[in-house]
Design a protein around this motif. Sequence first.
Motif, PDB file in Angstrom:
ATOM      1  N   GLU A  86       0.819  -1.208   0.000  1.00  0.00           N
ATOM      2  CA  GLU A  86       0.000   0.000   0.000  1.00  0.00           C
ATOM      3  C   GLU A  86       0.858   1.264   0.000  1.00  0.00           C
ATOM      4  O   GLU A  86       0.356   2.352  -0.311  1.00  0.00           O
ATOM      5  N   ASP A  87       2.154   1.127   0.301  1.00  0.00           N
ATOM      6  CA  ASP A  87       3.058   2.286   0.260  1.00  0.00           C
ATOM      7  C   ASP A  87       2.988   2.994  -1.088  1.00  0.00           C
ATOM      8  O   ASP A  87       3.053   4.219  -1.166  1.00  0.00           O
ATOM      9  N   VAL A  88       2.887   2.208  -2.155  1.00  0.00           N
ATOM     10  CA  VAL A  88       2.882   2.781  -3.503  1.00  0.00           C
ATOM     11  C   VAL A  88       1.630   3.620  -3.725  1.00  0.00           C
ATOM     12  O   VAL A  88       1.689   4.734  -4.256  1.00  0.00           O
ATOM     13  N   ILE A  89       0.477   3.109  -3.312  1.00  0.00           N
ATOM     14  CA  ILE A  89      -0.774   3.842  -3.469  1.00  0.00           C
ATOM     15  C   ILE A  89      -0.720   5.155  -2.697  1.00  0.00           C
ATOM     16  O   ILE A  89      -1.109   6.214  -3.199  1.00  0.00           O
ATOM     17  N   ILE A  90      -0.213   5.088  -1.472  1.00  0.00           N
ATOM     18  CA  ILE A  90      -0.124   6.289  -0.634  1.00  0.00           C
ATOM     19  C   ILE A  90       0.832   7.310  -1.241  1.00  0.00           C
ATOM     20  O   ILE A  90       0.523   8.506  -1.336  1.00  0.00           O
ATOM     21  N   SER A  91       1.993   6.847  -1.664  1.00  0.00           N
ATOM     22  CA  SER A  91       2.991   7.773  -2.223  1.00  0.00           C
ATOM     23  C   SER A  91       2.516   8.376  -3.539  1.00  0.00           C
ATOM     24  O   SER A  91       2.742   9.566  -3.801  1.00  0.00           O
ATOM     25  N   ASN A  92       1.842   7.578  -4.376  1.00  0.00           N
ATOM     26  CA  ASN A  92       1.313   8.110  -5.633  1.00  0.00           C
ATOM     27  C   ASN A  92       0.281   9.195  -5.367  1.00  0.00           C
ATOM     28  O   ASN A  92       0.217  10.204  -6.076  1.00  0.00           O
ATOM     29  N   GLY A  93      -0.533   8.986  -4.338  1.00  0.00           N
ATOM     30  CA  GLY A  93      -1.535   9.988  -3.985  1.00  0.00           C
ATOM     31  C   GLY A  93      -0.921  11.286  -3.498  1.00  0.00           C
ATOM     32  O   GLY A  93      -1.478  12.373  -3.706  1.00  0.00           O
ATOM     33  N   LYS A  94       0.227  11.189  -2.872  1.00  0.00           N
ATOM     34  CA  LYS A  94       0.929  12.372  -2.353  1.00  0.00           C
ATOM     35  C   LYS A  94       1.784  13.059  -3.409  1.00  0.00           C
ATOM     36  O   LYS A  94       2.264  14.172  -3.190  1.00  0.00           O
ATOM     37  N   GLY A  95       2.002  12.395  -4.547  1.00  0.00           N
ATOM     38  CA  GLY A  95       2.906  12.953  -5.545  1.00  0.00           C
ATOM     39  C   GLY A  95       4.344  12.923  -5.080  1.00  0.00           C
ATOM     40  O   GLY A  95       5.146  13.797  -5.438  1.00  0.00           O
ATOM     41  N   LEU A  96       4.694  11.913  -4.294  1.00  0.00           N
ATOM     42  CA  LEU A  96       6.040  11.770  -3.760  1.00  0.00           C
ATOM     43  C   LEU A  96       6.444  10.307  -3.889  1.00  0.00           C
ATOM     44  O   LEU A  96       6.114   9.492  -3.030  1.00  0.00           O
ATOM     45  N   PRO A  97       7.115   9.927  -4.973  1.00  0.00           N
ATOM     46  CA  PRO A  97       7.430   8.520  -5.220  1.00  0.00           C
ATOM     47  C   PRO A  97       8.063   7.829  -4.025  1.00  0.00           C
ATOM     48  O   PRO A  97       8.866   8.413  -3.294  1.00  0.00           O
ATOM     49  N   VAL A  98       7.704   6.573  -3.832  1.00  0.00           N
ATOM     50  CA  VAL A  98       8.130   5.812  -2.665  1.00  0.00           C
ATOM     51  C   VAL A  98       9.640   5.606  -2.627  1.00  0.00           C
ATOM     52  O   VAL A  98      10.210   5.336  -1.559  1.00  0.00           O
ATOM     53  N   ALA A  99      10.319   5.771  -3.745  1.00  0.00           N
ATOM     54  CA  ALA A  99      11.778   5.639  -3.766  1.00  0.00           C
ATOM     55  C   ALA A  99      12.467   6.693  -2.915  1.00  0.00           C
ATOM     56  O   ALA A  99      13.647   6.550  -2.583  1.00  0.00           O
ATOM     57  N   HIS A 100      11.749   7.764  -2.550  1.00  0.00           N
ATOM     58  CA  HIS A 100      12.319   8.757  -1.640  1.00  0.00           C
ATOM     59  C   HIS A 100      12.532   8.175  -0.242  1.00  0.00           C
ATOM     60  O   HIS A 100      13.355   8.677   0.524  1.00  0.00           O
ATOM     61  N   ASP A 101      11.770   7.145   0.110  1.00  0.00           N
ATOM     62  CA  ASP A 101      11.793   6.579   1.455  1.00  0.00           C
ATOM     63  C   ASP A 101      12.751   5.391   1.509  1.00  0.00           C
ATOM     64  O   ASP A 101      12.392   4.278   1.129  1.00  0.00           O
ATOM     65  N   ALA A 102      13.945   5.622   2.008  1.00  0.00           N
ATOM     66  CA  ALA A 102      14.959   4.569   2.054  1.00  0.00           C
ATOM     67  C   ALA A 102      14.609   3.467   3.040  1.00  0.00           C
ATOM     68  O   ALA A 102      15.164   2.360   2.964  1.00  0.00           O
ATOM     69  N   GLN A 103      13.681   3.742   3.977  1.00  0.00           N
ATOM     70  CA  GLN A 103      13.296   2.747   4.970  1.00  0.00           C
ATOM     71  C   GLN A 103      12.192   1.821   4.455  1.00  0.00           C
ATOM     72  O   GLN A 103      11.931   0.775   5.058  1.00  0.00           O
ATOM     73  N   SER A 104      11.542   2.212   3.391  1.00  0.00           N
ATOM     74  CA  SER A 104      10.456   1.406   2.832  1.00  0.00           C
ATOM     75  C   SER A 104      11.006   0.224   2.044  1.00  0.00           C
ATOM     76  O   SER A 104      12.002   0.347   1.320  1.00  0.00           O
ATOM     77  N   LEU A 105      10.342  -0.927   2.168  1.00  0.00           N
ATOM     78  CA  LEU A 105      10.751  -2.100   1.401  1.00  0.00           C
ATOM     79  C   LEU A 105      10.654  -1.822  -0.093  1.00  0.00           C
ATOM     80  O   LEU A 105      11.538  -2.203  -0.870  1.00  0.00           O
ATOM     81  N   ILE A 106       9.593  -1.131  -0.505  1.00  0.00           N
ATOM     82  CA  ILE A 106       9.433  -0.797  -1.921  1.00  0.00           C
ATOM     83  C   ILE A 106      10.516   0.187  -2.348  1.00  0.00           C
ATOM     84  O   ILE A 106      11.082   0.075  -3.443  1.00  0.00           O
ATOM     85  N   GLY A 107      10.786   1.169  -1.491  1.00  0.00           N
ATOM     86  CA  GLY A 107      11.845   2.121  -1.791  1.00  0.00           C
ATOM     87  C   GLY A 107      13.183   1.434  -1.983  1.00  0.00           C
ATOM     88  O   GLY A 107      13.946   1.754  -2.905  1.00  0.00           O
ATOM     89  N   GLN A 108      13.478   0.463  -1.120  1.00  0.00           N
ATOM     90  CA  GLN A 108      14.715  -0.319  -1.250  1.00  0.00           C
ATOM     91  C   GLN A 108      14.723  -1.110  -2.560  1.00  0.00           C
ATOM     92  O   GLN A 108      15.764  -1.226  -3.227  1.00  0.00           O
ATOM     93  N   ALA A 109      13.562  -1.670  -2.918  1.00  0.00           N
ATOM     94  CA  ALA A 109      13.480  -2.455  -4.155  1.00  0.00           C
ATOM     95  C   ALA A 109      13.807  -1.597  -5.373  1.00  0.00           C
ATOM     96  O   ALA A 109      14.560  -2.020  -6.263  1.00  0.00           O
ATOM     97  N   PHE A 110      13.274  -0.370  -5.419  1.00  0.00           N
ATOM     98  CA  PHE A 110      13.565   0.511  -6.557  1.00  0.00           C
ATOM     99  C   PHE A 110      15.009   1.001  -6.527  1.00  0.00           C
ATOM    100  O   PHE A 110      15.657   1.131  -7.576  1.00  0.00           O
ATOM    101  N   SER A 111      15.528   1.278  -5.331  1.00  0.00           N
ATOM    102  CA  SER A 111      16.934   1.686  -5.217  1.00  0.00           C
ATOM    103  C   SER A 111      17.859   0.585  -5.717  1.00  0.00           C
ATOM    104  O   SER A 111      18.803   0.847  -6.483  1.00  0.00           O
ATOM    105  N   ASN A 112      17.579  -0.650  -5.311  1.00  0.00           N
ATOM    106  CA  ASN A 112      18.393  -1.777  -5.761  1.00  0.00           C
ATOM    107  C   ASN A 112      18.282  -1.992  -7.265  1.00  0.00           C
ATOM    108  O   ASN A 112      19.258  -2.339  -7.942  1.00  0.00           O
ATOM    109  N   THR A 113      17.072  -1.784  -7.789  1.00  0.00           N
ATOM    110  CA  THR A 113      16.865  -1.928  -9.228  1.00  0.00           C
ATOM    111  C   THR A 113      17.691  -0.899  -9.986  1.00  0.00           C
ATOM    112  O   THR A 113      18.315  -1.216 -11.017  1.00  0.00           O
TER     113      THR A 113
END
Length: 268
Positions: A208-235
């Motif tokens: 749900e992090d992605v849905i929340i971040s998309n709604g805020k206009g702030l991509p989840v990759a900004h959040d280094a503590q988020s699992l999704i953010g880590q996944a995009f950083s690693n990618t």
Amino acid sequence: MTQTRVITVTSGKGGVGKTTTTANLGVALGKLGYRVVVIDTDIGLRNLDVLLGLQNRIIYDVVDLVEGRCRLQQALIRDRQIEELYLLPAAQSRDKSAISPTDMVRICDQLEGDCDFVLIDSPAGIELGFRNAIAAAQEFILVATPDPASVQDVDRVLGILESQGRTQYSLIINRVRPDLVRRKLMASPAQMLETLAIPLLGIVPEAEDVIISNGKGLPVAHDAQSLIGQAFSNTAKRLLGENVPYIPLLEGRRSLWTRLDPRRFFRS
């Protein structure tokens, strides 16, 4: 002068997360210090600007640029958070015939050397919008979700790319749910790779992090503590050629990804 890598994010099927992937990879690369331009080619249905929170800053768009109403630097919008990340937005009141593949090549030629990456967000389908999106790219990131329709559409896009002699492509598997994979109600990443037989670039779990971040206009990759953010950083790091392990998503038992050695599935 830096050689610019032009990469199209595509899939064939709509709703698999191409725009989310483009936005988050742009952020992740920007956070690593690279100069990035993301381009929305979904003329008439733009939304990359919304995911980046830049919709209120648009004055000119890609059609204005093509038709000579502005210069490239006037059309580019700087990200609110990352100084070296820029958006070239799509037009909202025109259709896909307003630009051509030749126009896209010309735009990317203008960006050559001024940025490290151009990430092109492709619209759904394999018609004119798709042809525009792939025209200038040397590399392709295919986004698939673990369902048969998505895998079939990616396979179709692969066939088109290969028929044109384009061979630099990799796969991001999006919206993976480990609980469903464990219960054999969703294809595993290994099964998808066996079907598609292309290099793996990243795996992004459903959250749900992605849905929340998309709604805020702030991509989840900004959040280094988020699992999704880590996944995009690693990618993003794998895109740069680094050998980065996949994040284990099943605690207390063998990870879904232990069989997925990046050296086996990703080639730089």
